[in-house]
Design a protein around this motif. Structure first.
Motif, PDB file in Angstrom:
ATOM      1  N   LEU A   1      47.257  40.970  -3.738  1.00 44.62           N
ATOM      2  CA  LEU A   1      48.688  40.781  -3.894  1.00 44.62           C
ATOM      3  C   LEU A   1      49.213  40.098  -2.650  1.00 44.62           C
ATOM      4  O   LEU A   1      48.914  40.529  -1.522  1.00 44.62           O
ATOM      5  CB  LEU A   1      49.388  42.126  -4.098  1.00 44.62           C
ATOM      6  N   GLY A   2      49.972  39.033  -2.848  1.00 46.78           N
ATOM      7  CA  GLY A   2      50.480  38.286  -1.709  1.00 46.78           C
ATOM      8  C   GLY A   2      51.929  37.887  -1.907  1.00 46.78           C
ATOM      9  O   GLY A   2      52.400  37.686  -3.035  1.00 46.78           O
ATOM     10  N   VAL A   3      52.635  37.770  -0.794  1.00 46.17           N
ATOM     11  CA  VAL A   3      54.028  37.334  -0.809  1.00 46.17           C
ATOM     12  C   VAL A   3      54.190  36.230   0.229  1.00 46.17           C
ATOM     13  O   VAL A   3      53.840  36.417   1.401  1.00 46.17           O
ATOM     14  CB  VAL A   3      54.993  38.485  -0.488  1.00 46.17           C
ATOM     15  N   GLU A   4      54.687  35.101  -0.224  1.00 48.00           N
ATOM     16  CA  GLU A   4      55.005  34.000   0.680  1.00 48.00           C
ATOM     17  C   GLU A   4      56.526  33.874   0.760  1.00 48.00           C
ATOM     18  O   GLU A   4      57.206  33.753  -0.263  1.00 48.00           O
ATOM     19  CB  GLU A   4      54.393  32.697   0.182  1.00 48.00           C
ATOM     20  N   TYR A   5      57.050  33.919   1.988  1.00 47.25           N
ATOM     21  CA  TYR A   5      58.487  33.848   2.200  1.00 47.25           C
ATOM     22  C   TYR A   5      58.805  32.562   2.935  1.00 47.25           C
ATOM     23  O   TYR A   5      58.279  32.294   4.018  1.00 47.25           O
ATOM     24  CB  TYR A   5      58.959  35.054   3.009  1.00 47.25           C
ATOM     25  N   TYR A   6      59.666  31.743   2.314  1.00 45.65           N
ATOM     26  CA  TYR A   6      60.064  30.478   2.908  1.00 45.65           C
ATOM     27  C   TYR A   6      61.300  30.728   3.777  1.00 45.65           C
ATOM     28  O   TYR A   6      62.429  30.800   3.283  1.00 45.65           O
ATOM     29  CB  TYR A   6      60.360  29.447   1.819  1.00 45.65           C
ATOM     30  N   ILE A   7      61.078  30.861   5.075  1.00 43.22           N
ATOM     31  CA  ILE A   7      62.175  31.154   6.003  1.00 43.22           C
ATOM     32  C   ILE A   7      63.210  30.038   5.952  1.00 43.22           C
ATOM     33  O   ILE A   7      64.411  30.272   5.884  1.00 43.22           O
ATOM     34  CB  ILE A   7      61.620  31.337   7.426  1.00 43.22           C
TER      35      ILE A   7
ATOM     36  N   THR B   1      53.321  34.319   5.147  1.00 42.18           N
ATOM     37  CA  THR B   1      52.618  34.833   3.970  1.00 42.18           C
ATOM     38  C   THR B   1      51.834  36.081   4.355  1.00 42.18           C
ATOM     39  O   THR B   1      51.056  36.068   5.314  1.00 42.18           O
ATOM     40  CB  THR B   1      51.643  33.785   3.403  1.00 42.18           C
ATOM     41  N   GLY B   2      52.050  37.135   3.610  1.00 39.63           N
ATOM     42  CA  GLY B   2      51.278  38.353   3.798  1.00 39.63           C
ATOM     43  C   GLY B   2      50.527  38.686   2.523  1.00 39.63           C
ATOM     44  O   GLY B   2      51.052  38.511   1.415  1.00 39.63           O
TER      45      GLY B   2
END
Length: 820
Positions: free
Chosen positions: A315-321, A328-329
């Motif tokens: 499971l991964g989450v990419e956050y576009y600051i 990405t975690g």
């Protein structure tokens, strides 16, 4: 897609009509290149629409593999637009053209609204050529549906996966396997065997890196295989679910889900599988006395009954600051439970082949392993010119428990157990600095730290140690600190990438049961050179050089002995040293209409090569002096290896796709004297003669569209015979067959796949223990890891449309790579 094709044909026809006009103005040429804004990767098949503002006539063209274009036109005033599927159309405005002009570099940005029309899974398998690697997109390869990562690798040109699951690149098994550019818990403690638990549907592409640049780890003398996992690219909630059933017993459910907005991208790859893995092996030993006369015979028949329950999920989450920064975690978890029964029936004969005794030895081993991995990535696209900073942090924790009972002739004989824990940490920093339009400088650091403990216990039926207790426990620490820099540039049609990497290695091995302590500390330099020349749009030549090494893994250093057979054992060697290799690779690629050809010549010179050597040792087995075969990895002499390979793709029609590859290699290893210390302290000397041998392997793949839109795919593979210092291996042929049909308006697919159609994937060999000239024993054997597999796979896609993904991003040199 049909509309775009008609548009291109119309544009081409109009352009041709203009060129044939009698009274035409002076001819001019428009040139330039189209790149993607963020990655600066070239966009192949981008369309240029050039409209004459006076006559409204349209001319244009399409970019090539490098994103470049060259369009002939007549002088005049034109409006110029650039279009590409899934990207915002760019209007360059009006130009009054009186002479040839370069439009320079044109940057296109992704269009979030139209991305919904781009399918995640490419319609066809394609090859992208980079200066330092080849990228094989898995696409819709039906012969791997319902399969795993090993099946995918076995379908990649230059790569082979043998009957035991060992992966080789151009015939060399020392290949480094990475996941998304980094070491991964997906590979696990047991090496490539763990890849059998990674579903094929989770893989987007495989990078084959035979001449790695300085950015890559120096580990792997044959090169690197980098497996890229799928990550959703479509806005909104979308994904797919795959259900696979098969015989021998097999069940797999693997949903891949993704949710993407302008600020977040949440992606996952999940899978549960249950399978039985029947296999078998046969070994017939002819033993000789000191005078070379046959003393006795022994036959061993083994059957393997394996059951595996495996769950893995990421499971991964990419956050576009913002537009330039993202973080990405991801978290990966795998729980695998195995129940393996190996039944070994041994029959003994005297010198006249008269039966003397027999034994049935059953090893019932249960394996419970848990792998966890936490990853964090920060990416800063500092400016639009390509300046970039990436930081990766990764922590892995693996825990494996393997209790086993050994039953001899129906009576419990041994109770064994092995527990292994490993903690791995990774820190990686990469910085890319573009210099001008065609040059790039890169610098980076990587630290990889591993702490592993393994405790192996052997007890009798009552829980007491054996008289000669083979138990042991080891502590293995391997810390690697790497620094690199490289500079790449393109001058007209010539590209180069020069790099230098240094790796500081600290290895500590403690064997507690024998109070051994081995320490190996060394600092080595690894230069890399990659050169490329683009002869024209369809032809290019490349030349690469790299220095690499092979560090012994912990299972090769651990001196414990396998227990499934009392007369045929494997043990590690704590005295192993690393192998160093200098590699040269000359490549040529051409594209002629519907035909693609790639050719390579390569040469490798290795020192201290690691190879398994078998010796014969006399031991007390159940009160009887018996010859026992002991296999152990050792450092041999230097080796020269050279060869050539061809890969071709030919698509004569839309309904027929053909591809083939051929690889031939030759190797020479000097004579070597191996001295082995037996368990009773005696010295056994084995003379290994010089080896000068060759081998080859070939593949053929076809995909044909039948009536009613049924697709039929056939894959054939043959690996030629091969010899080394002690053994001769026979050739092996394998065939896979698959049929596929899309359903529900192409939202779903049904695939019938037969893997190893003729049940012929077996390793057959003859081994000369003690050397070929004066063997102490000759072993004739055959091994089959798994038998023919038939699977039926159903995949349903939601919120994914069935249009081909137009990636086509072929760079001159890779500036940052997949997390390297």
């Amino acid at each position: 897609m049909k509309k775009i094709t008609l548009l291109i044909l119309l544009i081409s026809f109009t352009a041709f009509a203009q060129r044939t006009t009698k009274d035409k103005p002076s001819k001019i040429t428009l040139t330039g290149k189209v790149l993607e804004t963020k990655s600066k990767q070239p966009l192949e098949y981008a369309t240029l629409v050039i409209t004459n503002t006076n006559t409204q006539q349209v001319i244009g063209g399409v970019t090539g593999a490098k994103g470049s274009f060259s369009i002939d036109a007549s002088s005049g005033t034109y409006n110029i637009k650039v279009e590409f599927i899934g990207f915002k159309t760019k209007n360059l405005g009006n130009y009054n053209l009186t002479e040839s002009k370069s439009l320079g570099t044109i940057l296109l940005s992704e269009d979030a609204e139209t991305l919904n029309e781009v399918e995640v899974i490419a319609e066809k398998s394609t090859v992208e050529i980079r200066l330092d690697k080849k990228i094989y997109n898995v696409g819709k390869d039906m012969t791997v549906k319902g399969g795993n990562a090993s099946d995918v690798l076995d379908n990649v040109p230059s790569v082979n996966v043998d009957a035991e699951g060992a992966v080789s690149l151009r015939g060399n098994e020392n290949v480094r396997i990475l996941i998304d550019g980094k070491p991964s818990a997906l590979v696990g403690l047991t090496g490539t065997d763990a890849l059998r638990n990674l579903p094929a549907d989770a893989i987007e592409k495989v990078e084959v890196i035979t001449s790695p640049s300085a950015r890559y780890d120096a580990e792997g003398t044959a090169g690197i295989l980098n497996i890229i996992l799928r990550k959703g690219k479509i806005t909104g909630f979308n994904g797919s679910v795959n259900l696979t059933v098969g015989t021998p017993d097999m069940l797999r459910v693997s949903p891949n889900l993704n949710y993407r907005t302008k600020k977040f991208n949440i992606f996952s790859n999940l899978a549960y599988s249950y399978r039985k893995g029947p296999g078998n092996s046969q070994s017939f030993f002819t033993n000789f006395d000191d005078n070379g006369i046959i003393s006795d015979y022994r036959n061993e028949d083994r059957t393997f009954d394996r059951k595996n329950n495996n769950y893995n999920g990421s499971l991964g989450v990419e956050y576009y600051i913002n537009k330039k920064n993202s973080i990405t975690g991801s978290f990966f978890y795998r729980n695998s439970k195995d129940d393996d029964i190996a039944t070994n029936k041994t029959t003994f004969y005297n010198e006249n082949k008269v039966f003397t005794d027999n034994e049935v030895r059953i090893e019932n081993e249960k394996e419970d392993s848990i792998d966890k991995q936490y990853s964090l990535n920060y990416t800063n696209n500092i400016d639009e010119k390509g300046q970039k900073l990436t930081i990766d942090l990764q922590y892995s924790d693996s825990d494996e428990s393997e209790p086993a009972e050994i039953i001899v002739d129906g009576v419990l004989s041994e109770q064994n157990s092995q527990t292994t824990t490993s903690k791995d940490r990774l820190l990686q920093i990469d910085y890319v600095l573009p210099i001008g339009e065609n040059s790039q400088f890169e610098v980076g650091h990587k630290a990889t730290l591993q702490d592993l403990n393994s405790d192996f216990r052997v007890r009798d039926a009552f829980g007491n140690p054996l008289p000669n207790d083979p138990s042991n426990a080891i502590e293995f620490k391997q810390y690697i600190y790497a620094f690199y820099s490289q500079y790449g540039s393109k001058i007209d049609k010539f590209s180069y990438l020069l790099g230098l990497r240094t790796e500081i290695t600290d290895i500590d091995l403690t064997v507690f049961t024998t109070d051994q302590f081995k320490e190996k500390n060394y600092t080595e330099w690894f230069p890399t050179v990659n050169l490329g020349y683009e002869i024209n749009e369809g032809d290019n030549v490349s030349l690469g050089y790299s220095r690499r090494l092979r560090r012994p893994r912990h299972w090769f250093l651990n001196p414990f002995e396998s227990r499934s057979s009392a007369t045929n054992v494997f043990r590690g060697n704590p005295d192993l040293d690393p192998t160093f290799t200098n590699s040269f690779d000359l490549g040529y690629n051409t594209r002629i209409s519907k035909f693609n050809l790639g050719a390579s010549l390569y040469y490798q010179y290795s020192t201290n090569i690691i190879q398994r050597v078998s010796t014969l040792e006399e031991r007390d087995v159940n009160g009887v002096l018996t010859d026992v075969t002991v296999r152990q990895p050792v450092n041999l002499n230097d080796e020269d290896r050279y060869g050539f390979e061809f890969t071709t793709n030919y698509n004569p029609t839309k309904k027929i796709r053909l591809s083939a590859s051929f690889n031939y290699f030759k190797f020479n290893t000097g004579a070597f004297t191996y001295v082995y210390t037996a368990s009773n302290g005696s010295q056994i000397t084995t003379e290994l003669e010089e080896v000068n041998n060759s081998s080859w392997f070939a593949r053929f793949n076809s995909r044909v569209t039948l009536p009613w839109k049924v697709q039929w795919q056939t894959r054939l593979m043959y690996r030629g015979p091969q010899s080394d210092a002690q053994s001769d291996r026979e050739g092996m042929f394998m065939a896979n067959l698959a049929l596929s049909r899309d359903l529900f308006k192409e939202k779903a697919s049904l695939v019938l796949n037969v893997s190893d159609l003729f049940n012929s994937r077996k390793r057959e060999s003859i081994t000369y223990l003690g050397g070929r000239n004066n063997p102490s024993s000759i072993s004739e054997g055959a091994f089959q890891w798994r038998e023919r597999q038939i699977t039926l796979s159903f995949t349903y896609r939601f919120n994914q449309k069935k249009k081909s993904e137009r990636s086509g991003r072929n760079g001159d040199f890779d500036g940052g790579g997949e997390g390297f």
